[in-house]
Scaffold this motif. Sequence first.
Motif, PDB file in Angstrom:
ATOM      1  N   GLY A  64       0.802  -1.217   0.000  1.00 54.88           N
ATOM      2  CA  GLY A  64       0.000   0.000   0.000  1.00 54.88           C
ATOM      3  C   GLY A  64       0.834   1.266   0.000  1.00 54.88           C
ATOM      4  O   GLY A  64       0.491   2.245  -0.676  1.00 54.88           O
ATOM      5  N   THR A  65       1.949   1.263   0.740  1.00 56.03           N
ATOM      6  CA  THR A  65       2.807   2.450   0.730  1.00 56.03           C
ATOM      7  C   THR A  65       3.475   2.620  -0.628  1.00 56.03           C
ATOM      8  O   THR A  65       3.618   3.748  -1.117  1.00 56.03           O
ATOM      9  CB  THR A  65       3.867   2.375   1.843  1.00 56.03           C
ATOM     10  N   ALA A  66       3.870   1.506  -1.241  1.00 60.84           N
ATOM     11  CA  ALA A  66       4.485   1.577  -2.569  1.00 60.84           C
ATOM     12  C   ALA A  66       3.467   2.002  -3.628  1.00 60.84           C
ATOM     13  O   ALA A  66       3.796   2.736  -4.570  1.00 60.84           O
ATOM     14  CB  ALA A  66       5.095   0.223  -2.933  1.00 60.84           C
ATOM     15  N   LEU A  67       2.225   1.556  -3.468  1.00 60.21           N
ATOM     16  CA  LEU A  67       1.172   1.927  -4.408  1.00 60.21           C
ATOM     17  C   LEU A  67       0.899   3.435  -4.341  1.00 60.21           C
ATOM     18  O   LEU A  67       0.744   4.096  -5.378  1.00 60.21           O
ATOM     19  CB  LEU A  67      -0.100   1.146  -4.092  1.00 60.21           C
ATOM     20  N   ALA A  68       0.866   3.970  -3.137  1.00 62.04           N
ATOM     21  CA  ALA A  68       0.607   5.402  -2.978  1.00 62.04           C
ATOM     22  C   ALA A  68       1.691   6.246  -3.633  1.00 62.04           C
ATOM     23  O   ALA A  68       1.428   7.362  -4.097  1.00 62.04           O
ATOM     24  CB  ALA A  68       0.496   5.743  -1.493  1.00 62.04           C
ATOM     25  N   ALA A  69       2.903   5.699  -3.699  1.00 60.24           N
ATOM     26  CA  ALA A  69       4.022   6.411  -4.334  1.00 60.24           C
ATOM     27  C   ALA A  69       4.117   6.132  -5.830  1.00 60.24           C
ATOM     28  O   ALA A  69       5.019   6.641  -6.498  1.00 60.24           O
ATOM     29  CB  ALA A  69       5.331   6.030  -3.642  1.00 60.24           C
ATOM     30  N   GLY A  70       3.213   5.311  -6.347  1.00 55.35           N
ATOM     31  CA  GLY A  70       3.206   5.012  -7.772  1.00 55.35           C
ATOM     32  C   GLY A  70       4.253   4.015  -8.221  1.00 55.35           C
ATOM     33  O   GLY A  70       4.568   3.945  -9.417  1.00 55.35           O
ATOM     34  N   HIS A  71       4.754   3.198  -7.300  1.00 52.36           N
ATOM     35  CA  HIS A  71       5.846   2.278  -7.634  1.00 52.36           C
ATOM     36  C   HIS A  71       5.377   0.877  -8.022  1.00 52.36           C
ATOM     37  O   HIS A  71       6.170   0.101  -8.572  1.00 52.36           O
ATOM     38  CB  HIS A  71       6.811   2.162  -6.453  1.00 52.36           C
ATOM     39  N   VAL A  72       4.134   0.544  -7.710  1.00 53.06           N
ATOM     40  CA  VAL A  72       3.620  -0.793  -8.009  1.00 53.06           C
ATOM     41  C   VAL A  72       2.285  -0.661  -8.728  1.00 53.06           C
ATOM     42  O   VAL A  72       1.614   0.376  -8.627  1.00 53.06           O
ATOM     43  CB  VAL A  72       3.464  -1.639  -6.725  1.00 53.06           C
ATOM     44  N   PRO A  73       1.876  -1.694  -9.448  1.00 48.71           N
ATOM     45  CA  PRO A  73       0.620  -1.595 -10.199  1.00 48.71           C
ATOM     46  C   PRO A  73      -0.603  -1.632  -9.297  1.00 48.71           C
ATOM     47  O   PRO A  73      -0.567  -2.155  -8.182  1.00 48.71           O
ATOM     48  CB  PRO A  73       0.666  -2.832 -11.112  1.00 48.71           C
ATOM     49  N   GLU A  74      -1.689  -1.075  -9.808  1.00 51.20           N
ATOM     50  CA  GLU A  74      -2.973  -1.156  -9.122  1.00 51.20           C
ATOM     51  C   GLU A  74      -3.410  -2.624  -9.021  1.00 51.20           C
ATOM     52  O   GLU A  74      -3.039  -3.456  -9.868  1.00 51.20           O
ATOM     53  CB  GLU A  74      -4.035  -0.370  -9.890  1.00 51.20           C
TER      54      GLU A  74
END
Length: 314
Positions: A64-74
């Motif tokens: 979730g933290t990586a997603l918020a930073a745009g580093h992992v796919p939805e």
Amino acid sequence: MTTLDALEGLHGVVAVRRGETILEHYGTGPDASWARQLGVVEFGPETLHDLRSITKSITAILYGTALAAGHVPEPSEPLLRSFPRYPDLAADPSRARLTVEHALTMSLGLEWREDPPYTSPDNAEIAMELAPDRYRYILSRPIAEPPGNRWNYCGGASALLGALISEGTGCALPEYARLHLFEPLGIDSSEWITGADGVPSAASGLRLTPRALARIGTMILADGDGVVPASWLATMLQPRLATDWGGQYGYQWYIEQVDGHHVLAAMGNGGQRLFVLPELSLVVAVTCGNYDGNEQWVTPLTVLRDFVLPNCRI
């Protein structure tokens, strides 16, 4: 009356309610870190302990933290798009249907059994650790059913999430966890076990103290405490599929009822537990040494029911 010291394999308990520690206990007993025997250990506040599959739930927080930073796919995005090194697998229409959410909910529909002992290569997680390429091993498993239909316990799903985090952020999973979760929460001691290939296990490799584990639970009660997006926690903890025993599963977390209380739970082999009870503002972290035991669930549930809940009133 039974005492905490009399509970089988109990190594540590930390219970925190409304920010105050209401119970802290440590025992003495034999322990192991994966297959490495540690002998008899006198546990204390600074003693690191295997969390085993609680690691999966913490990996979901990191996602979730990586997603918020745009580093992992939805979650809705195709899973194999993030593994372009396997074009042969992506060319299979049945595998092309897999999404990141299927990994988050352990509903990949692939053949995967973890009921054999974790000392046996017949156990799929052990076979994954022994494979020359763990990610190909996971993604090439025989297709058992359409994805998304059914929850099936799968450490491989968590390993895939760990790969998405480390490859998307360019940071090894332990270092990413340290920078973006542990240090912001004041957790200054941790270990992360790696497999024979040197890859940190996103499924079962994390070692923390019970106090640190309770701190993560307190962060959840505080809607992320400014460290993890509250929106991700709400998404992660939404019930999505039924487990084999009738509870519910979100994104690598269990959602259950215990004695009428709504419980968010992270669970690990041997009796490792993190219980979060929002209505009581209560967090209970339990570490045990009952690895692979048929009744390993008894000790942590007894701690919660008999030693913590009777002392909590709304």
